[in-house]
Enzyme design. Sequence first.
Site, PDB file in Angstrom:
ATOM      1  N   GLY A  92     -34.198   6.783 -64.077  1.00 49.55           N
ATOM      2  CA  GLY A  92     -33.680   7.852 -64.925  1.00 49.55           C
ATOM      3  C   GLY A  92     -33.167   9.020 -64.100  1.00 49.55           C
ATOM      4  O   GLY A  92     -32.591   8.853 -63.014  1.00 49.55           O
ATOM      5  N   SER A  93     -33.441  10.201 -64.586  1.00 46.48           N
ATOM      6  CA  SER A  93     -32.804  11.397 -64.003  1.00 46.48           C
ATOM      7  C   SER A  93     -33.262  11.712 -62.586  1.00 46.48           C
ATOM      8  O   SER A  93     -32.614  12.506 -61.907  1.00 46.48           O
ATOM      9  CB  SER A  93     -33.053  12.601 -64.905  1.00 46.48           C
ATOM     10  OG  SER A  93     -32.404  12.430 -66.149  1.00 46.48           O
ATOM     11  N   VAL A  94     -34.355  11.174 -62.130  1.00 46.78           N
ATOM     12  CA  VAL A  94     -34.736  11.433 -60.742  1.00 46.78           C
ATOM     13  C   VAL A  94     -33.675  10.888 -59.793  1.00 46.78           C
ATOM     14  O   VAL A  94     -33.549  11.336 -58.654  1.00 46.78           O
ATOM     15  CB  VAL A  94     -36.119  10.832 -60.404  1.00 46.78           C
ATOM     16  CG1 VAL A  94     -37.219  11.501 -61.195  1.00 46.78           C
ATOM     17  CG2 VAL A  94     -36.136   9.339 -60.632  1.00 46.78           C
TER      18      VAL A  94
END
Length: 662
Positions: free
Chosen positions: A336-338
């Site tokens: 995801g956003s990591v």
Amino acid sequence: MAAPPLERRRRTGRSQRPTRQPPKDRPSLTRLILLALWDSLSRAQHRAKASRRLFLITAGYLVLTLIMGWRLAAVQLVDAEVYAGWAAQQTQREIDLPASRGAVTDRNGDPLAMSLSTSTIYANPPVLEEAEVDPFIVAGELAEVIPGVDVQSLAESLSSDRAFVYLGRQLPREVGESVTDLGLPGIGVLEEPKRVYPSDRVASQVVGWAGLDNNGLAGLELQMDEALAGTDGTLRLERAPGGIEISSAPREVVPATPGVDVRLTIDREVQFNTEQILIEAVEEYSALGGSAVVMEVETGEILAMASVPSVAPSNYAASTEYDRRNRAITDVFEPGSVNKVITIAGALEDGVVQPDQYRNVPSEITLGPETYSDSEPHPDGWWTTRDIMTRSSNVGTIQIARELGEERLYDYVTDFGLGSPTGLDFPGESRGLLAEVDDWSGASLPTIAIGQGVAATLVQTAQVFRVIANDGVWTQPQLVQGTVDHEGTFLPTEAGEPRRVVSSATAATVADMLIEVVESPNGTGGLAAVPGYRVGGKTGTAQKPLEGELGYAENAFIATFAGFAPVENPRFVVAVMLDEPTPFYGGLSAAPTFSQIMQFALRDQRVAPANPPVPMPVGQDLGHSIAAQPESAVSIPDGDAAEDDAVIAEPLVDEPGDDPAQ
């Protein structure tokens, strides 16, 4: 004296006149020649028959001699070891003397796995038969001292036709002493080590477990089995036909060589508390499970690698496969956003974007047949690269990724360590999922840029943030510090070759952005803050893909937070993953879990807090501030700031009136 012929005639009374014999025919010369030829031919045939017979006899003799010679050579030379082995099997018996398995300790020498000396009871049933001893009588006496066995089963074992049967393994030493005191014929006691795990579930999926025969079955017990196992010894006994031991024969003993100890990088205290925090988080957020990794920035040593639910090594057979796996390194998930950290770091490194460069970021962006949107709708706004990172904007990150390009995005994703093993060589480790750039579709760039269409382990995710905290350099993580031999000599594990992923300047810039993720009112990671320390990190929320088919499961998410602290001199990286928590946002479930784990690690390792301590931001919006305050989420810089500090980029969507420079 013989009478004269006249006298003999008087005696017989009749006259005996001599009869005239017919003259015999003399053989002709031709006949004589034929007879001679016939005779010669007959003799020749006779001699020929005699010669053939002699030849056959001689040939047969030679064949038999060759066969006997070949068999002799086979027995004495070619198959000598085989026949020697057969002979040894018939006359000798070897009993393995198990080597003591080396201990597994944490970084401070506290045991996580060790071996204790126990007693193993065995029997030689032919000896009982030879001594005419009733097996039931012996079984009755043994059943009184060996726990957990009944007379019937013991009697059946004692009636076996085999020369060696186990009656009980790895029993307390007191049991062995009691059996020895009985002095029963054909019954013996061996010393055998037993594997125990003093810390029980602590780091159980990391340490793994060994079987009854002291062979590693899982985890580091399996990975380091060769070093831990040592070399078994043997006890060789002479035996008579029927398997009866010859007591007067000499015994040959080859002592066992114990295995070496393995020292891990795990800190038992940090590991235990990480597991406890995870257990509470899984319960609080009703998650299926969770994993966490605590890693030292400078050395890459892993102080904790936890997954819950966990398993007790003494009862692993009753656990589920999910519980047994060291999921922080064996299981992959879409980060995801990591993953936006990689995209933005790469773009900064290549000079594609600048930290304070503005761009128009709408709420949605359509590329081909697909439309990508931010987690919450918002008005179009001019955001810097910092804003995009802080707000975790999907659209802004995709815009940056398009400028970076497929090839360079792929290079940075792989340079940060995704799609390849970490070097830990842990059993069952996954290298992650990342398609070759040549196989990318039109949707690959936008999805991989925001952490979908790519899968990583939690250790790989932690490594991404460690690169940022480690001045832009990737080094191999460590789970095993080294081995300690019998003389106490420590042999460290060889470290892999480091590689620079991004420059120090880029790493510092990204680190500043990650601090804002936690400290900014618009940041998504406010709940990751640690009192007394400054923290940098990134939230991640990703849908779980369906198993065995395309698409994503509904209402099934992986929540992630990964970061480092203290930011002035990063000591630790912590990465947390929760499986289907409620709420599912990483900023609301994984981030506070990160905070607790990081706080304990810093204090346990005596890392001094900032001086003076940095207060928590007043009025800080925690979690998804965009969802909470949609109007204020669009940060429009004032004119001075735009002119002095920001680089104005050409907007991808040029809408009149939205340019902040106006």
